[in-house]
Design a protein around this motif. Structure first.
Motif, PDB file in Angstrom:
ATOM      1  N   ARG A 240       0.825  -1.218   0.000  1.00 46.76           N
ATOM      2  CA  ARG A 240       0.000   0.000   0.000  1.00 46.76           C
ATOM      3  C   ARG A 240       0.853   1.259   0.000  1.00 46.76           C
ATOM      4  NH1 ARG A 240      -0.132  -2.350   4.991  1.00 46.76           N
ATOM      5  NH2 ARG A 240       0.361  -1.001   6.780  1.00 46.76           N
ATOM      6  N   TRP A 241       2.123   1.162   0.397  1.00 50.71           N
ATOM      7  CA  TRP A 241       3.040   2.297   0.362  1.00 50.71           C
ATOM      8  C   TRP A 241       3.231   2.837  -1.048  1.00 50.71           C
ATOM      9  CZ3 TRP A 241       7.182   1.820  -2.851  1.00 50.71           C
ATOM     10  CH2 TRP A 241       7.500   0.514  -3.269  1.00 50.71           C
ATOM     11  N   THR A 262      -0.120   5.595   5.168  1.00 47.31           N
ATOM     12  CA  THR A 262      -1.000   4.747   4.361  1.00 47.31           C
ATOM     13  C   THR A 262      -2.122   4.119   5.179  1.00 47.31           C
ATOM     14  OG1 THR A 262       0.460   2.831   4.696  1.00 47.31           O
ATOM     15  CG2 THR A 262       0.858   4.211   2.755  1.00 47.31           C
TER      16      THR A 262
END
Length: 328
Positions: A240-241, A262
């Motif tokens: 997700r970064w 995030t």
């Protein structure tokens, strides 16, 4: 002809597993393999950060055919450029001419650990230019003394040089970085499939044209799994970064910072930018943006350290067939 690569992502696998995946990727038919070079993972869920240069040395001996590349190493803070020059020359010898030195201006996540702070982007670009110049000088085999704005080199020589000069690829993001770095490098690295990057590189005075000697090397994450929901959950957990973009990703110093940045990213948000699940045609469609933009080489990142073996055994071969057929 488009070349397709496999990413040895040091943030999500330990060193012995990375060597296993490298051998498996060569057997699956990938053309080249790139390795990240991290001191920390992006997120604690990834859980790894072995020393990339030791891994690549082992990979060089464990493989026979695939080209190898750092994607990318920062030669300005954690490593002095003279040390990078020595490491690259040694790895080129071990790889029998299959190695390309991929360089970039770095991320705070990895470079802040040596306690020298984290300069602004203009300074980082200035440092990278000077570092590339030093590396090039040392790879000539001559005795080098250099007193520059950022680096000093005192009577240094690389004693073990390969017969095949180590190519240098540089990571760029726009006109300014291309204008300064393209004349110093052999190949271009970029993580966005933008035709303008290729066009600007080819218009830059002193740069070798992409498609006529120089290569444009891109990278794209995918999350193959027989179950789409499993793939989406894994991509969200570990990747997700990625959605923050490099302007953000370059400046956060710790995995905790990336976790905080995030915390509101949803699984469906990740699935919109990373192809997840068993649909190989969807992966091909996502990857196609790179060759349509003029990129010659595209490295895939299969998300998840525990998902590599099954991906290589079951999906990599059929996916490469589809990619090569679609790219022509």
């Amino acid at each position: 002809m488009t070349n397709f690569g496999y990413t040895l992502m040091t943030e999500q696998s330990g060193p012995k597993d990375l060597v296993r995946w490298a051998v498996g990727a060569e057997a699956a038919g990938f053309d080249f393999e790139v390795s990240s070079d991290h001191f920390s993972p992006w997120l604690t869920e990834q859980g790894h950060a072995p020393y990339a240069w030791s891994v690549l040395g082992a990979v060089a001996h464990a493989t026979e055919r695939v080209e190898l590349m750092t994607y990318v190493t920062c030669p300005t803070m954690r490593y002095h450029p003279a040390v990078i020059a020595q490491k690259a020359a040694t790895l080129q010898l071990l790889a029998d001419g299959r190695f390309t030195l991929g360089l970039g201006s770095g991320e705070s996540l990895n470079e802040h650990v040596v306690g020298e702070g984290w300069p602004g982007v203009v300074t980082r670009q200035d440092m990278l230019v000077e570092a590339v110049e030093i590396i090039r000088q040392l790879h000539s085999g001559e005795l080098v003394t250099h007193h520059g704005q950022y680096f000093d080199v005192d009577s240094a020589r690389i004693w073990d040089l390969p017969d095949i000069l180590t190519p240098v690829a540089v990571a760029v993001s726009g006109d300014m970085s291309i204008e300064r770095l393209a004349p110093l490098a052999d190949h271009m690295i970029a993580v966005q499939p933008e035709a303008e990057l290729v066009d600007t590189w080819n218009r830059t005075e002193g740069a070798e044209r992409i498609g006529a000697g120089a290569r444009a090397i891109g990278q794209i994450p995918i999350c193959w799994d027989p179950d789409e929901k499993t793939a989406i959950a894994r991509a969200h957990d570990q990747f997700r970064w990625f959605g923050g973009g490099w302007a953000v990703n370059a400046d956060l110093p710790t995995p905790a910072g990336f976790a905080g940045a995030t915390q509101f990213v949803r699984p469906e948000d990740v699935a919109e930018s990373i192809p997840c699940g068993p649909d190989l045609d969807r992966i091909v469609e996502s990857v196609s943006a790179y060759w349509e933009a003029g990129f010659t080489d595209i490295a895939l990142v299969q998300v998840g350290g525990d998902a590599q073996e099954r991906f290589l055994d079951e999906a990599a071969g059929p996916l490469l067939e589809k990619l090569r057929a679609a790219a022509g």
